[in-house]
Scaffold this motif. Structure first.
Motif, short mmCIF file in Angstrom:
data_model
loop_
_atom_site.label_atom_id
_atom_site.label_comp_id
_atom_site.label_asym_id
_atom_site.label_seq_id
_atom_site.Cartn_x
_atom_site.Cartn_y
_atom_site.Cartn_z
N GLY A 1 39.85 29.15 27.08
CA GLY A 1 38.83 28.16 27.38
C GLY A 1 38.41 28.07 28.83
N VAL A 2 38.98 28.92 29.67
CA VAL A 2 38.66 28.91 31.11
C VAL A 2 37.74 30.09 31.43
N LEU A 3 36.65 29.82 32.09
CA LEU A 3 35.70 30.86 32.48
C LEU A 3 36.27 31.68 33.63
N HIS A 4 36.24 33.00 33.47
CA HIS A 4 36.66 33.93 34.53
C HIS A 4 35.45 34.76 34.94
N LEU A 5 35.23 34.82 36.25
CA LEU A 5 34.14 35.62 36.80
C LEU A 5 34.71 36.64 37.75
N ASN A 6 34.44 37.90 37.46
CA ASN A 6 34.94 39.01 38.27
C ASN A 6 36.45 38.92 38.44
N ASP A 7 37.11 38.63 37.31
CA ASP A 7 38.57 38.61 37.18
C ASP A 7 39.23 37.42 37.87
N ASP B 1 36.74 30.69 22.96
CA ASP B 1 37.60 30.33 24.08
C ASP B 1 38.37 31.53 24.61
N ASN B 2 38.41 32.60 23.83
CA ASN B 2 39.05 33.85 24.26
C ASN B 2 38.16 35.01 23.86
N PHE C 1 24.59 33.46 29.88
CA PHE C 1 24.41 32.01 29.76
C PHE C 1 25.49 31.39 28.89
N VAL C 2 25.92 30.18 29.25
CA VAL C 2 26.81 29.40 28.39
C VAL C 2 26.32 27.96 28.36
N GLY C 3 26.71 27.23 27.31
CA GLY C 3 26.41 25.81 27.23
C GLY C 3 27.53 25.00 27.83
N ASP C 4 27.22 23.83 28.36
CA ASP C 4 28.25 22.98 28.97
C ASP C 4 29.17 22.35 27.92
N ASN C 5 28.66 22.15 26.71
CA ASN C 5 29.47 21.67 25.59
C ASN C 5 30.07 22.91 24.94
N ARG C 6 31.12 23.42 25.53
CA ARG C 6 31.59 24.78 25.29
C ARG C 6 31.89 25.11 23.84
N ASP C 7 32.40 24.16 23.06
CA ASP C 7 32.76 24.46 21.68
C ASP C 7 31.65 24.13 20.69
N THR D 1 25.78 27.96 20.97
CA THR D 1 25.50 29.37 20.68
C THR D 1 24.93 29.98 21.95
N ASP D 2 25.67 30.91 22.56
CA ASP D 2 25.23 31.43 23.85
C ASP D 2 25.66 32.88 24.04
N SER D 3 25.79 33.32 25.28
CA SER D 3 26.05 34.74 25.56
C SER D 3 27.45 35.19 25.22
N ARG D 4 28.34 34.26 24.89
CA ARG D 4 29.70 34.64 24.51
C ARG D 4 29.75 35.35 23.17
N VAL D 5 28.67 35.25 22.41
CA VAL D 5 28.56 35.94 21.13
C VAL D 5 27.37 36.90 21.22
N THR D 6 27.58 38.14 20.81
CA THR D 6 26.52 39.14 20.92
C THR D 6 25.39 38.86 19.94
N GLN D 7 24.25 39.45 20.20
CA GLN D 7 23.08 39.26 19.34
C GLN D 7 23.33 39.80 17.93
N SER D 8 24.12 40.85 17.81
CA SER D 8 24.40 41.43 16.50
C SER D 8 25.23 40.49 15.64
N ARG D 9 25.91 39.54 16.26
CA ARG D 9 26.73 38.57 15.53
C ARG D 9 26.08 37.19 15.49
N GLY D 10 24.79 37.14 15.81
CA GLY D 10 24.04 35.90 15.73
C GLY D 10 24.04 35.07 16.98
N GLY D 11 24.54 35.62 18.09
CA GLY D 11 24.57 34.89 19.35
C GLY D 11 23.37 35.21 20.22
N VAL D 12 23.52 34.95 21.51
CA VAL D 12 22.44 35.18 22.47
C VAL D 12 22.61 36.50 23.20
#
Length: 275
Positions: A131-137, A201-202, A215-221, A224-235
């Motif tokens: 559930g924690v965002l990591h940027l460039n490790d 979250d992982n 892109f991500v939403g602030d209401n993380r759970d 529907t955003d970039s954490r899910v690929t377009q092929s799986r119905g995400g952004v």
């Protein structure tokens, strides 16, 4: 001397011309400067609430096909109007968004308008761990921000019910979510909400391609955003040309099903800056 019929005819013509000019000016204003946007879902709580109304600043990132108006109810589609400039991923007077900007953009596949927060820039490595965002490790900074509380009741024109971290809540009860303050590497701080441990979250590591954004939403759970690929119905990754503009300020807000229900207005959110 002109007859009454001629005078009335001339007056009607002037009225029609005035209306046409007003519509043209309004269309130009909407197409080139600012676009109105209602918040339809809770994916950006508590930064943006269902029923918030704002104007999207189109000047912020320049212009592309996505800058053209899109009104599906009337069959007006941006690609039909400005499709001739679609596909090259460039913008006129283009300026890239900064990390932390809240942006309205066109979904790369469906063409629907979305509003999310930019967290990943071209070349960034993005990953969610527990559930924690990591940027460039590197994990972003998180601090406790208290509890976000809202009433369990239908929200907005669609009448959807909120999701709660504190389990099943009856009608009229207190729906709670943990609020955290997330600080991005450039110093931008904003609140995020947690409801549960979910599959987004992982994630694996996403490397943002050139000319694209994450892109991500602030209401993380509940986003529907970039954490899910377009092929799986995400952004997935969003091309630069799909950006419509930056959301800077809430102009008006209503908690009810209609903006005319004045007793549901949230006056404390009028002209509220978006952080």
């Amino acid at each position: 001397m002109a007859s009454d019929a001629t005078t009335k005819s001339g007056g009607l013509l002037e009225t029609v011309k005035t209306i046409v000019y007003a519509l043209l000016i309004a269309g130009l204003f909407r197409s080139l400067l600012f676009q109105p946007f209602w918040i339809p879902s809770g994916s950006m709580k508590d930064t943006l609430l269902i029923g918030d109304f704002l104007f999207v600043n189109k000047l912020a990132y320049g212009y592309s096909y996505a800058s053209c108006p899109s009104i599906p109810a009337f069959g007006i589609d941006a690609k039909k109007i400005c499709g001739f400039v679609d596909g090259d991923n460039t913008r006129l007077f283009g300026s890239e968004p900064e990390r932390g900007d809240v942006v309205v953009f066109r979904h790369p596949v469906s063409g629907a308008d979305f509003i999310k927060r930019v967290v990943g820039l071209p070349g960034d490595r993005v990953q969610m761990k527990n559930g924690v965002l990591h940027l460039n490790d590197e994990a972003v900074k998180l601090e406790h921000g208290g509890t976000f509380v809202e009433t369990m009741e239908p929200q907005g024109p669609q009448g959807g019910l909120p999701r709660c971290e504190n389990g099943a809540v009856g009608q009229g009860g207190k729906c709670e979510k943990t609020r955290l303050i997330e600080t991005l590497p450039n110093g931008v701080s904003h609140s995020i909400l947690n409801i549960e441990t979910s599959f987004v979250d992982n994630t694996g590591v996403f490397t943002v391609p050139a000319g694209h954004f994450f892109f991500v939403g602030d209401n993380r759970d509940n986003s529907t955003d970039s954490r899910v690929t377009q092929s799986r119905g995400g952004v997935g990754f969003v091309p630069f040309e799909n950006l419509i503009g930056r959301a800077d300020r809430v102009m008006f807000s209503s908690a009810g099903r209609s903006m005319f229900a004045f007793w549901t207005w949230r006056s404390d959110r009028f002209f509220k800056a978006i952080e």
